[in-house]
Design an enzyme around this catalytic site. Structure first.
Site, short mmCIF file in Angstrom:
data_model
loop_
_atom_site.label_atom_id
_atom_site.label_comp_id
_atom_site.label_asym_id
_atom_site.label_seq_id
_atom_site.Cartn_x
_atom_site.Cartn_y
_atom_site.Cartn_z
N ASP A 52 121.97 25.59 161.16
CA ASP A 52 122.79 26.23 160.12
C ASP A 52 123.63 27.36 160.73
OD1 ASP A 52 120.75 28.00 160.54
OD2 ASP A 52 120.16 28.19 158.44
N SER A 53 123.49 27.56 162.05
CA SER A 53 124.41 28.45 162.77
C SER A 53 125.84 27.89 162.69
CB SER A 53 123.98 28.63 164.22
OG SER A 53 123.72 27.39 164.83
N ASP A 91 118.82 21.54 160.27
CA ASP A 91 118.33 22.67 159.47
C ASP A 91 118.50 22.40 157.98
OD1 ASP A 91 117.29 24.67 161.11
OD2 ASP A 91 119.27 25.47 161.60
N LYS A 121 114.39 20.97 160.05
CA LYS A 121 113.78 22.26 160.43
C LYS A 121 113.89 23.22 159.25
CE LYS A 121 115.80 25.14 163.64
NZ LYS A 121 116.12 26.37 162.89
N GLU A 123 112.86 27.38 158.01
CA GLU A 123 112.47 28.71 158.47
C GLU A 123 111.35 29.26 157.59
OE1 GLU A 123 115.81 31.39 158.61
OE2 GLU A 123 116.94 30.09 159.96
N GLU A 190 111.99 32.44 167.59
CA GLU A 190 113.26 33.14 167.89
C GLU A 190 113.02 34.63 168.07
OE1 GLU A 190 116.52 32.04 165.36
OE2 GLU A 190 117.83 33.57 166.22
O1 KIV Z 1 120.76 27.43 163.50
C1 KIV Z 1 120.47 27.53 164.70
O2 KIV Z 1 121.32 27.42 165.60
C2 KIV Z 1 119.08 27.79 165.04
C3 KIV Z 1 118.79 28.13 166.48
C4 KIV Z 1 119.19 29.51 166.78
C5 KIV Z 1 117.37 27.86 166.82
O3 KIV Z 1 118.24 27.77 164.22
#
Ligand code: KIV
Length: 272
Positions: A52-53, A91, A121, A123, A190
């Site tokens: 989600d980055s 994510d 994934k 969080e 992280e």
């Molecule tokens: O969204 C992302 O890029 C991440 C990484 C920083 C692990 O969750």
């Protein structure tokens, strides 16, 4: 493909556990589009994370919170079309799994069905345990994410190192053990102290993938645009830059502008 890795036709969640058991480090990078994903996969990466980055890197938002489930599915399906070898993890974005386990499962199913990705994934630790269990029960592999969890940025207020104090460190270890127990196939840690990350990696049998978590974990992940030096304003200590594409691309593009203005481009051999 580098000499430090074995030949795996297709990386699966089981491959990652085998890698941990055999002491082979796991490589993971983000990708958000077809062209980049094709390069990353061709270069031999083990895991591609549609993170989600993308909210920061692709859309220019300040945080990861605004990206939607539909947008994550668009990025993920572009990536999946490019991948032949790597495991694709996507994510679940903020707001798509926090309210209740049924919503979490619905979101995970949409990602799997509409993008063709291999896993998701999420969080968090014990606060989202029931949601993770619900997703796992549907046969969808889940990667956990502990330590700095950017979707909770407004709760913490900063992106500084997490779990430096004993109490938070103990909670993190307990969460990692819980994620292993309920069936997650791996965990991202992280920005936590390297000593704590080592302790976590030694106390669970599933792979621990670190970002800013030191060398003594089972694998490493970076944001692709950061390690290629495209995001030149971001320079945390944990980031190793392998290229300086921001400068290289800027000079290539200004050269093009110049060539057009001076009528150097196109030349005789560049026309029909
Ligand atoms: O969204 C992302 O890029 C991440 C990484 C920083 C692990 O969750």
């Amino acid at each position: 493909m580098s000499t430090a890795q074995k030949e795996y036709k297709r990386v699966t969640v089981k491959t990652l556990v085998d890698m941990k058991n055999q002491g082979e480090k796991i490589s993971m990078l983000t990708a958000y589009d077809y062209t980049m994903a094709k390069i990353v996969d061709g270069a031999g990466i083990d895991v591609v994370l549609v993170g989600d980055s993308a909210s920061n890197v692709m859309a220019g938002h300040e945080t990861t919170l605004p990206i939607t489930l539909d947008q994550m599915i668009y990025h993920a399906s572009s990536v999946v079309r490019a991948i032949h070898r790597a495991l694709v993890v996507v994510d679940l974005p903020f707001g798509s799994y926090q309210s209740d386990p049924k919503e979490a499962l619905r979101s995970a199913i949409r990602i799997m069905k509409e993008s063709g990705a291999h896993s998701v994934k999420l969080e968090g630790g014990k606060e989202i345990k029931e949601s993770i269990k619900r997703i796992l029960n549907a046969g969808i592999p889940v990667m956990g994410h502990l330590g700095l969890t950017p979707q909770s940025i407004y709760k913490f207020g900063t992106y500084t190192v997490r779990a430096k104090e004993d109490e938070e460190a103990k909670r993190l270890i307990a969460d990692a053990k819980m994620l292993e127990r309920i069936g997650c196939f791996a965990i991202v840690l992280e920005k936590i102290p390297a000593k704590l990350a080592k302790q976590v990696a030694e106390s669970v049998s599933i792979p621990i993938i670190g970002i800013g978590a030191g060398p003594d974990v089972d694998g490493q992940v970076l944001v692709l645009h950061d390690m290629l030096g495209m995001t030149h304003e971001f320079h945390p200590r944990f980031l190793r830059r392998y290229l300086n594409l921001y400068d290289d691309m800027t000079s290539a593009i200004s050269q093009y502008v110049d060539d057009v203005k001076t009528r150097d481009f196109p030349n005789q051999s560049e026309k029909y």
